[in-house]
Design a protein around this motif. Sequence first.
Motif, short mmCIF file in Angstrom:
data_model
loop_
_atom_site.label_atom_id
_atom_site.label_comp_id
_atom_site.label_asym_id
_atom_site.label_seq_id
_atom_site.Cartn_x
_atom_site.Cartn_y
_atom_site.Cartn_z
N PHE A 109 8.67 -9.74 -2.34
CA PHE A 109 9.67 -9.20 -3.37
C PHE A 109 10.45 -10.49 -3.96
O PHE A 109 11.40 -10.10 -4.72
CB PHE A 109 10.65 -8.40 -2.51
N ASN A 110 10.42 -11.53 -3.28
CA ASN A 110 11.25 -12.66 -3.80
C ASN A 110 12.72 -12.24 -3.75
O ASN A 110 13.48 -12.74 -4.70
CB ASN A 110 11.03 -12.98 -5.51
N ILE A 111 13.03 -11.71 -2.48
CA ILE A 111 14.51 -11.34 -2.31
C ILE A 111 14.65 -11.66 -0.90
O ILE A 111 13.96 -11.70 0.27
CB ILE A 111 14.64 -9.84 -2.51
N THR A 112 16.11 -12.47 -0.74
CA THR A 112 16.49 -12.63 0.56
C THR A 112 17.06 -11.40 1.18
O THR A 112 18.17 -11.07 0.45
CB THR A 112 17.50 -13.71 0.76
N PRO A 113 16.65 -10.69 2.29
CA PRO A 113 17.36 -9.53 2.61
C PRO A 113 18.59 -9.59 3.29
O PRO A 113 18.96 -10.67 3.98
CB PRO A 113 16.23 -8.96 3.57
N MET A 114 19.58 -8.59 3.25
CA MET A 114 20.53 -8.56 3.96
C MET A 114 20.24 -8.10 5.23
O MET A 114 19.39 -7.12 5.51
CB MET A 114 21.68 -7.55 3.41
N GLN A 116 1.01 -1.24 -0.13
CA GLN A 116 0.03 -0.02 -0.13
C GLN A 116 0.77 1.32 -0.05
O GLN A 116 0.56 2.18 -0.74
CB GLN A 116 -0.93 0.01 1.13
N LEU A 117 2.14 1.34 0.81
CA LEU A 117 2.78 2.36 0.82
C LEU A 117 3.41 2.62 -0.39
O LEU A 117 3.57 3.47 -0.88
CB LEU A 117 3.93 2.28 2.14
N PHE A 118 3.90 1.55 -0.98
CA PHE A 118 4.52 1.75 -2.51
C PHE A 118 3.48 2.09 -3.44
O PHE A 118 3.90 3.03 -4.02
CB PHE A 118 5.13 0.19 -2.68
N SER A 119 2.43 1.48 -3.42
CA SER A 119 1.42 2.05 -4.59
C SER A 119 1.04 3.42 -4.18
O SER A 119 0.71 4.03 -5.50
CB SER A 119 0.00 0.77 -4.65
N TYR A 120 0.78 3.98 -3.23
CA TYR A 120 0.65 5.36 -2.98
C TYR A 120 1.49 6.21 -3.71
O TYR A 120 1.29 7.20 -4.28
CB TYR A 120 0.74 5.68 -1.56
N GLU A 121 2.80 5.58 -3.90
CA GLU A 121 3.75 6.29 -4.58
C GLU A 121 4.07 6.11 -5.85
O GLU A 121 5.10 6.38 -6.91
CB GLU A 121 5.37 6.40 -3.82
N GLY A 122 3.31 4.90 -6.49
CA GLY A 122 3.10 4.65 -7.80
C GLY A 122 4.56 3.66 -8.01
O GLY A 122 5.06 3.34 -9.11
N LEU A 123 4.89 2.87 -6.79
CA LEU A 123 6.22 1.90 -6.86
C LEU A 123 5.54 0.40 -6.72
O LEU A 123 4.40 0.41 -6.32
CB LEU A 123 6.86 1.91 -5.65
N THR A 124 6.28 -0.37 -7.41
CA THR A 124 5.89 -1.79 -7.15
C THR A 124 7.04 -2.47 -6.48
O THR A 124 8.08 -2.03 -6.65
CB THR A 124 5.56 -2.63 -8.39
N THR A 125 6.66 -3.92 -5.98
CA THR A 125 7.76 -4.45 -5.47
C THR A 125 8.65 -4.93 -6.43
O THR A 125 9.86 -5.12 -6.40
CB THR A 125 7.04 -5.96 -4.92
N LYS A 126 8.45 -4.97 -7.64
CA LYS A 126 9.21 -5.66 -8.76
C LYS A 126 10.41 -4.33 -8.83
O LYS A 126 11.23 -4.60 -9.81
CB LYS A 126 8.45 -5.67 -10.16
N ASP A 127 10.06 -2.96 -8.56
CA ASP A 127 11.27 -1.95 -8.59
C ASP A 127 12.23 -2.21 -7.78
O ASP A 127 13.25 -1.49 -8.08
CB ASP A 127 10.34 -0.51 -8.47
#
Length: 255
Positions: A81-86, A45-56
């Motif tokens: 995100f399909n990402i293993t975070p540091m 939701q926070l991302f989409s409010y700014e026009g971002l997606t998890t793919k960015d």
Amino acid sequence: MIFVLDVGNTNIVLGVYEGEKLKYHWRIGTDRTKTEDEFGMMVKQLFSYEGLTTKDIDGIIISSVVPPIMYALEKMCKKYFNITPMVIGPGIKTGLNIKYDNPKEVGADRIVNAVAAIDMYGGPLIIVDFGTATTYCYINEEKQYMGGAIAPGIGISTEALYNRASKLPRIEIVKPNNIIGKNTVSAMQAGILYGYVGQVEGIVTRMKAQAVGNPKVIATGGLAPLIANESTMIDVVDPFLTLKGLQMIYTKNLE
Ligand SMILES: Nc1ncnc2c1ncn2[C@@H]1O[C@H](COP(=O)(O)OP(=O)(O)O)[C@@H](O)[C@H]1O
Ligand SMILES: CC(C)(COP(=O)(O)O)[C@@H](O)C(=O)NCCC(=O)O
Ligand SMILES: [K+]
């Protein structure tokens, strides 16, 4: 772009960096009961409010001083995100030379702040972080992390006051008109604000007396601007010090 998360005991501060530029930032409560799906929906939701997606997002780095929340956050990163975070901790290079009895004991937020501040301001330094706790870190002229002080934070001290004194109300932490309060609320505001200013000045003065050279004093955390306004001892207020440190450590660990 990379996604950075600073998990404190009260708030999680989130940011998105494009290169060295902080493009977006948000603050959410540190809810230890949220699941990976609830965190995932909130971030989406926070991302989409700014026009971002998890793919960015190409990478994620997290610093946390709240171990019980990490399971849900790491799972959220993998699922949405399909990402293993540091995660700041063993195996992550920070380049910081830590002179604590047990370097592993130092809070990740304090380490990340130090990395950012050393890069931006050099040494010697005193970093004051007004979070759930107020932390003071001393970095010497050789850029070594020497340790510091941990005091109860402004928010939790104020909470303790109204929880334990029946006639004292919950108050907003703002500057009162006068040090001599003429009613309960302004008397409490005077005690808290100027009490804290006094703490900062007392601790910074004592640390400076031990320092070689004249450390620059950097303040960060939720209530830093309020205190810095009342004291000449704080040289710089940098609300995004921790996010900046996370971005720097992420880059350092990519190679
Ligand atoms: N923007 C703000 N305005 C007023 N108070 C704030 C703000 N941000 C945080 N606080 C208060 O400052 C205290 C510390 O918050 P924060 O810096 O987020 O701590 P932590 O890093 O420990 O989570 C809390 O009591 C919080 O309510
Ligand atoms: C001192 C802290 C509680 C501050 O956390 P915060 O106020 O940012 O939530 C945290 O950095 C921590 O848990 N540190 C571990 C102990 C230490 O640094 O010595
Ligand atoms: K913090």
